[in-house]
Motif scaffolding. Sequence first.
Motif, PDB file in Angstrom:
ATOM      1  N   PRO A  20      33.685 -47.730  -0.611  1.00 28.45           N
ATOM      2  CA  PRO A  20      34.410 -48.383  -1.743  1.00 28.45           C
ATOM      3  C   PRO A  20      35.792 -49.042  -1.342  1.00 28.45           C
ATOM      4  O   PRO A  20      36.578 -48.471  -0.554  1.00 28.45           O
ATOM      5  CB  PRO A  20      34.636 -47.564  -3.030  1.00 28.45           C
ATOM      6  CG  PRO A  20      34.297 -46.145  -2.396  1.00 28.45           C
ATOM      7  CD  PRO A  20      33.699 -46.399  -1.010  1.00 28.45           C
ATOM      8  N   SER A  21      36.150 -50.041  -2.039  1.00 26.98           N
ATOM      9  CA  SER A  21      37.481 -50.711  -1.533  1.00 26.98           C
ATOM     10  C   SER A  21      38.755 -49.938  -1.609  1.00 26.98           C
ATOM     11  O   SER A  21      39.529 -50.092  -0.678  1.00 26.98           O
ATOM     12  CB  SER A  21      37.694 -52.032  -2.590  1.00 26.98           C
ATOM     13  OG  SER A  21      37.829 -51.706  -3.914  1.00 26.98           O
ATOM     14  N   GLU A  22      38.828 -48.992  -2.711  1.00 22.53           N
ATOM     15  CA  GLU A  22      39.798 -48.000  -2.850  1.00 22.53           C
ATOM     16  C   GLU A  22      40.143 -47.135  -1.474  1.00 22.53           C
ATOM     17  O   GLU A  22      41.370 -46.562  -1.428  1.00 22.53           O
ATOM     18  CB  GLU A  22      39.872 -47.051  -3.819  1.00 22.53           C
ATOM     19  CG  GLU A  22      39.351 -47.850  -5.342  1.00 22.53           C
ATOM     20  CD  GLU A  22      38.029 -47.943  -5.348  1.00 22.53           C
ATOM     21  OE1 GLU A  22      37.230 -47.163  -5.402  1.00 22.53           O
ATOM     22  OE2 GLU A  22      37.718 -49.190  -5.621  1.00 22.53           O
ATOM     23  N   LYS A  23      38.981 -46.951  -0.634  1.00 29.35           N
ATOM     24  CA  LYS A  23      39.246 -46.227   0.461  1.00 29.35           C
ATOM     25  C   LYS A  23      39.265 -47.146   1.730  1.00 29.35           C
ATOM     26  O   LYS A  23      39.257 -46.339   2.792  1.00 29.35           O
ATOM     27  CB  LYS A  23      38.117 -45.375   0.387  1.00 29.35           C
ATOM     28  CG  LYS A  23      37.750 -44.256  -0.653  1.00 29.35           C
ATOM     29  CD  LYS A  23      36.856 -43.432  -0.512  1.00 29.35           C
ATOM     30  CE  LYS A  23      36.919 -42.258  -1.636  1.00 29.35           C
ATOM     31  NZ  LYS A  23      35.746 -41.324  -1.603  1.00 29.35           N
ATOM     32  N   HIS A  26      43.485 -52.272   4.359  1.00 33.40           N
ATOM     33  CA  HIS A  26      43.398 -53.666   4.644  1.00 33.40           C
ATOM     34  C   HIS A  26      44.903 -54.330   4.478  1.00 33.40           C
ATOM     35  O   HIS A  26      45.637 -53.478   4.132  1.00 33.40           O
ATOM     36  CB  HIS A  26      42.604 -54.377   3.130  1.00 33.40           C
ATOM     37  CG  HIS A  26      43.318 -54.030   1.887  1.00 33.40           C
ATOM     38  ND1 HIS A  26      43.446 -52.735   1.168  1.00 33.40           N
ATOM     39  CD2 HIS A  26      44.180 -54.789   1.190  1.00 33.40           C
ATOM     40  CE1 HIS A  26      44.028 -52.898   0.111  1.00 33.40           C
ATOM     41  NE2 HIS A  26      44.695 -54.063  -0.002  1.00 33.40           N
ATOM     42  N   PHE A  55      43.047 -59.795  -4.498  1.00 27.53           N
ATOM     43  CA  PHE A  55      42.077 -58.856  -4.188  1.00 27.53           C
ATOM     44  C   PHE A  55      40.866 -59.600  -3.799  1.00 27.53           C
ATOM     45  O   PHE A  55      39.737 -58.816  -3.894  1.00 27.53           O
ATOM     46  CB  PHE A  55      42.157 -57.692  -4.897  1.00 27.53           C
ATOM     47  CG  PHE A  55      43.560 -56.951  -4.824  1.00 27.53           C
ATOM     48  CD1 PHE A  55      43.695 -56.172  -3.829  1.00 27.53           C
ATOM     49  CD2 PHE A  55      44.195 -57.140  -5.949  1.00 27.53           C
ATOM     50  CE1 PHE A  55      44.854 -55.273  -3.823  1.00 27.53           C
ATOM     51  CE2 PHE A  55      45.741 -56.190  -5.877  1.00 27.53           C
ATOM     52  CZ  PHE A  55      45.924 -55.527  -4.984  1.00 27.53           C
ATOM     53  N   GLU A 124      35.689 -61.210  -4.850  1.00 28.89           N
ATOM     54  CA  GLU A 124      36.362 -59.958  -5.015  1.00 28.89           C
ATOM     55  C   GLU A 124      35.888 -59.114  -4.040  1.00 28.89           C
ATOM     56  O   GLU A 124      34.993 -58.996  -3.556  1.00 28.89           O
ATOM     57  CB  GLU A 124      36.585 -59.545  -6.291  1.00 28.89           C
ATOM     58  CG  GLU A 124      35.035 -58.712  -6.743  1.00 28.89           C
ATOM     59  CD  GLU A 124      34.381 -59.895  -7.588  1.00 28.89           C
ATOM     60  OE1 GLU A 124      33.293 -59.510  -8.046  1.00 28.89           O
ATOM     61  OE2 GLU A 124      34.793 -61.084  -7.651  1.00 28.89           O
ATOM     62  N   ASP A 126      34.820 -55.466  -2.576  1.00 27.50           N
ATOM     63  CA  ASP A 126      34.212 -54.444  -3.236  1.00 27.50           C
ATOM     64  C   ASP A 126      34.221 -53.316  -2.020  1.00 27.50           C
ATOM     65  O   ASP A 126      34.158 -52.068  -2.712  1.00 27.50           O
ATOM     66  CB  ASP A 126      32.738 -54.624  -3.871  1.00 27.50           C
ATOM     67  CG  ASP A 126      32.804 -55.458  -4.716  1.00 27.50           C
ATOM     68  OD1 ASP A 126      33.763 -55.493  -5.975  1.00 27.50           O
ATOM     69  OD2 ASP A 126      31.685 -55.987  -5.061  1.00 27.50           O
ATOM     70  N   GLY A 127      34.219 -53.491  -1.117  1.00 30.18           N
ATOM     71  CA  GLY A 127      34.033 -52.584  -0.055  1.00 30.18           C
ATOM     72  C   GLY A 127      33.812 -52.958   1.447  1.00 30.18           C
ATOM     73  O   GLY A 127      33.500 -54.034   1.718  1.00 30.18           O
TER      74      GLY A 127
END
Length: 148
Positions: A20-23, A26, A55, A124, A126-127
């Motif tokens: 997932p994008s949070e991990k 970037h 984002f 957007e 997402d990962g």
Amino acid sequence: MLQMEREKNEMLLVEELMVPSEKVAHVQSGNPLEHALLVLIKTGYSAVPVLNPHFQFEGVISKTKILEEALGLEQFEMERLSDIAVHTVMDREIPCLKKDHTFIDALHKLIDHPFVCVTGENGEFDGIVTRREILKNVSKSYHESKNK
């Protein structure tokens, strides 16, 4: 048995395989190349996704692209990196996946790339799906089929 394992992999969706994008490390498209190089060095990655301020995925920046930009006629001119924005040298022609794409879709795109970005309907971020994740699934399926 092998046929069942192959069909199970083929039914896997990108959403189940992605990081997932949070991990995901970037950089922003407006960041200087100096910042991007620091991110790449600190994370140990050779490339990372580039996002805009909303984002949305815009491309990928790599150590190679940055170092090519710093290469002068006779030496590296690292001081130039603070004056050049990521968006001016990033790769824009990068394949992407959607969450509802399949394992096979991801496999085909990952042949030429160590990771592929997953984007939503409006671009957007997402990962990512990594070559490592695909190979882990192939290995797991192989070993499960050998043990049956």
